[in-house]
Write a protein that holds these residues in place. Structure first.
Motif, PDB file in Angstrom:
ATOM      1  N   CYS A   6       0.851  -1.186   0.000  1.00 29.10           N
ATOM      2  CA  CYS A   6       0.000   0.000   0.000  1.00 29.10           C
ATOM      3  C   CYS A   6       0.896   1.248   0.000  1.00 29.10           C
ATOM      4  O   CYS A   6       1.632   1.492   0.960  1.00 29.10           O
ATOM      5  CB  CYS A   6      -0.930   0.000   1.218  1.00 29.10           C
ATOM      6  SG  CYS A   6      -2.092   1.369   1.245  1.00 29.10           S
ATOM      7  N   ASN A  57      -7.858   8.491   5.520  1.00 27.84           N
ATOM      8  CA  ASN A  57      -7.751   7.602   6.683  1.00 27.84           C
ATOM      9  C   ASN A  57      -6.437   6.814   6.687  1.00 27.84           C
ATOM     10  O   ASN A  57      -6.254   5.927   7.508  1.00 27.84           O
ATOM     11  CB  ASN A  57      -8.919   6.614   6.707  1.00 27.84           C
ATOM     12  CG  ASN A  57     -10.222   7.284   7.044  1.00 27.84           C
ATOM     13  OD1 ASN A  57     -10.272   8.146   7.917  1.00 27.84           O
ATOM     14  ND2 ASN A  57     -11.283   6.924   6.343  1.00 27.84           N
ATOM     15  N   HIS A  68      -5.473   4.549   4.649  1.00 30.62           N
ATOM     16  CA  HIS A  68      -5.592   3.151   4.231  1.00 30.62           C
ATOM     17  C   HIS A  68      -6.007   3.101   2.763  1.00 30.62           C
ATOM     18  O   HIS A  68      -6.364   4.112   2.167  1.00 30.62           O
ATOM     19  CB  HIS A  68      -6.523   2.346   5.134  1.00 30.62           C
ATOM     20  CG  HIS A  68      -7.946   2.811   5.167  1.00 30.62           C
ATOM     21  ND1 HIS A  68      -8.750   2.635   6.250  1.00 30.62           N
ATOM     22  CD2 HIS A  68      -8.724   3.429   4.249  1.00 30.62           C
ATOM     23  CE1 HIS A  68      -9.953   3.109   6.007  1.00 30.62           C
ATOM     24  NE2 HIS A  68      -9.964   3.595   4.794  1.00 30.62           N
ATOM     25  N   ASN A 108     -10.960   3.014  -1.576  1.00 25.70           N
ATOM     26  CA  ASN A 108     -11.902   2.028  -2.121  1.00 25.70           C
ATOM     27  C   ASN A 108     -11.788   1.884  -3.642  1.00 25.70           C
ATOM     28  O   ASN A 108     -11.962   0.794  -4.174  1.00 25.70           O
ATOM     29  CB  ASN A 108     -13.346   2.344  -1.699  1.00 25.70           C
ATOM     30  CG  ASN A 108     -13.837   3.673  -2.209  1.00 25.70           C
ATOM     31  OD1 ASN A 108     -13.058   4.590  -2.443  1.00 25.70           O
ATOM     32  ND2 ASN A 108     -15.126   3.806  -2.367  1.00 25.70           N
ATOM     33  N   TYR A 167     -15.615  -5.158   2.495  1.00 25.70           N
ATOM     34  CA  TYR A 167     -14.393  -4.743   3.183  1.00 25.70           C
ATOM     35  C   TYR A 167     -14.445  -5.307   4.599  1.00 25.70           C
ATOM     36  O   TYR A 167     -15.425  -5.111   5.309  1.00 25.70           O
ATOM     37  CB  TYR A 167     -14.293  -3.216   3.247  1.00 25.70           C
ATOM     38  CG  TYR A 167     -14.327  -2.553   1.888  1.00 25.70           C
ATOM     39  CD1 TYR A 167     -13.194  -2.545   1.079  1.00 25.70           C
ATOM     40  CD2 TYR A 167     -15.486  -1.942   1.415  1.00 25.70           C
ATOM     41  CE1 TYR A 167     -13.224  -1.946  -0.166  1.00 25.70           C
ATOM     42  CE2 TYR A 167     -15.512  -1.336   0.175  1.00 25.70           C
ATOM     43  CZ  TYR A 167     -14.385  -1.334  -0.612  1.00 25.70           C
ATOM     44  OH  TYR A 167     -14.413  -0.735  -1.842  1.00 25.70           O
ATOM     45  N   ARG A 186     -11.148  -5.808   6.693  1.00 25.93           N
ATOM     46  CA  ARG A 186     -10.050  -5.204   7.454  1.00 25.93           C
ATOM     47  C   ARG A 186      -9.390  -4.160   6.580  1.00 25.93           C
ATOM     48  O   ARG A 186      -9.355  -4.300   5.369  1.00 25.93           O
ATOM     49  CB  ARG A 186      -9.007  -6.264   7.828  1.00 25.93           C
ATOM     50  CG  ARG A 186      -9.512  -7.266   8.814  1.00 25.93           C
ATOM     51  CD  ARG A 186      -8.513  -8.407   9.030  1.00 25.93           C
ATOM     52  NE  ARG A 186      -9.104  -9.405   9.893  1.00 25.93           N
ATOM     53  CZ  ARG A 186      -9.940 -10.350   9.490  1.00 25.93           C
ATOM     54  NH1 ARG A 186     -10.268 -10.444   8.224  1.00 25.93           N
ATOM     55  NH2 ARG A 186     -10.450 -11.207  10.341  1.00 25.93           N
ATOM     56  N   GLU A 187      -8.823  -3.126   7.203  1.00 23.41           N
ATOM     57  CA  GLU A 187      -8.173  -2.094   6.406  1.00 23.41           C
ATOM     58  C   GLU A 187      -6.770  -2.521   5.998  1.00 23.41           C
ATOM     59  O   GLU A 187      -6.135  -3.336   6.664  1.00 23.41           O
ATOM     60  CB  GLU A 187      -8.134  -0.765   7.157  1.00 23.41           C
ATOM     61  CG  GLU A 187      -7.307  -0.768   8.417  1.00 23.41           C
ATOM     62  CD  GLU A 187      -7.364   0.560   9.155  1.00 23.41           C
ATOM     63  OE1 GLU A 187      -7.906   1.541   8.623  1.00 23.41           O
ATOM     64  OE2 GLU A 187      -6.842   0.603  10.272  1.00 23.41           O
ATOM     65  N   ARG A 240      -3.450  -0.704   5.644  1.00 21.17           N
ATOM     66  CA  ARG A 240      -2.812   0.553   6.032  1.00 21.17           C
ATOM     67  C   ARG A 240      -1.606   0.853   5.133  1.00 21.17           C
ATOM     68  O   ARG A 240      -1.050  -0.032   4.486  1.00 21.17           O
ATOM     69  CB  ARG A 240      -2.341   0.503   7.493  1.00 21.17           C
ATOM     70  CG  ARG A 240      -3.412   0.169   8.507  1.00 21.17           C
ATOM     71  CD  ARG A 240      -4.292   1.272   8.961  1.00 21.17           C
ATOM     72  NE  ARG A 240      -3.569   2.394   9.489  1.00 21.17           N
ATOM     73  CZ  ARG A 240      -4.096   3.605   9.596  1.00 21.17           C
ATOM     74  NH1 ARG A 240      -5.334   3.819   9.213  1.00 21.17           N
ATOM     75  NH2 ARG A 240      -3.402   4.601  10.069  1.00 21.17           N
TER      76      ARG A 240
END
Length: 180
Positions: free
Chosen positions: A32, A40, A42, A45, A85, A87-88, A90
């Motif tokens: 990521c 945020n 993360h 979307n 979704y 879990r995020e 990060r």
């Protein structure tokens, strides 16, 4: 901004992953990055959809569908998707996008993309429906025709209950959108 550098890397390394066979998986590893995040910190979307695109393109490329589609004037197209979704992901976290062709029925194919964290936990899952459009014939092809044209012999498995619900929901949403 599309994920062009990631697509170039995926295409350059496709041979090392071997041919895609129905029932198999495409596994692409990512991290990521700052260009992937929202406020945020993360994974945004919309980025999930773009990375799922890379999983599908990897499957199409390794199965021989892209070359076949170019020769025949076909266009693989996504019809719709549903995302969960869990879990995020990060900033700087490593994860895999695990993509597969689950099954098909008539002109529609069902795909799945799981976003798997380095811990093995699923962060998100995307279910897709799509097809292969014959531009010259102005019709969607039966997926069995496409599989045969790829020189494969595979039969679709019956849709699971969740796939049936997804297909029905997608069909209703599509119908509603057409009514305007």
């Amino acid at each position: 901004m599309y994920v062009w550098a990631r697509m170039a890397r995926m295409m350059a390394t496709a041979r090392s992953r071997g041919p895609y066979l129905v029932g198999g998986e495409s596994r692409l590893v990512f991290r990521c990055l700052p260009t992937d995040i929202d406020f945020n910190n993360h994974l945004n979307n919309a980025r999930y959809m773009m990375l799922a695109d890379l999983g599908r393109i990897d499957i199409f490329l390794r199965a021989g569908l892209i070359a076949l589609a170019r020769r025949n004037g076909w266009a693989p197209m996504i019809g719709g998707l549903q995302v969960a979704y869990v879990r995020e992901i990060r900033l700087w976290r490593r994860f895999e996008v695990v993509s597969s062709i689950e099954t098909w029925e008539g002109t529609s194919v069902i795909g799945r993309h799981r976003f798997v964290l380095d811990s093995g936990e699923t962060a998100a899952q995307i279910m897709t429906t799509g097809g292969v459009y014959d531009r010259r014939g102005r019709r969607f092809l039966d997926i069995g025709e496409v599989v045969a044209a790829l020189g494969r012999s595979a039969e679709p498995r019956p849709l699971t209950e969740s796939e049936q619900l997804f297909v029905a929901s997608h069909r209703e949403l599509r119908s509603s959108a057409k009514r305007g």
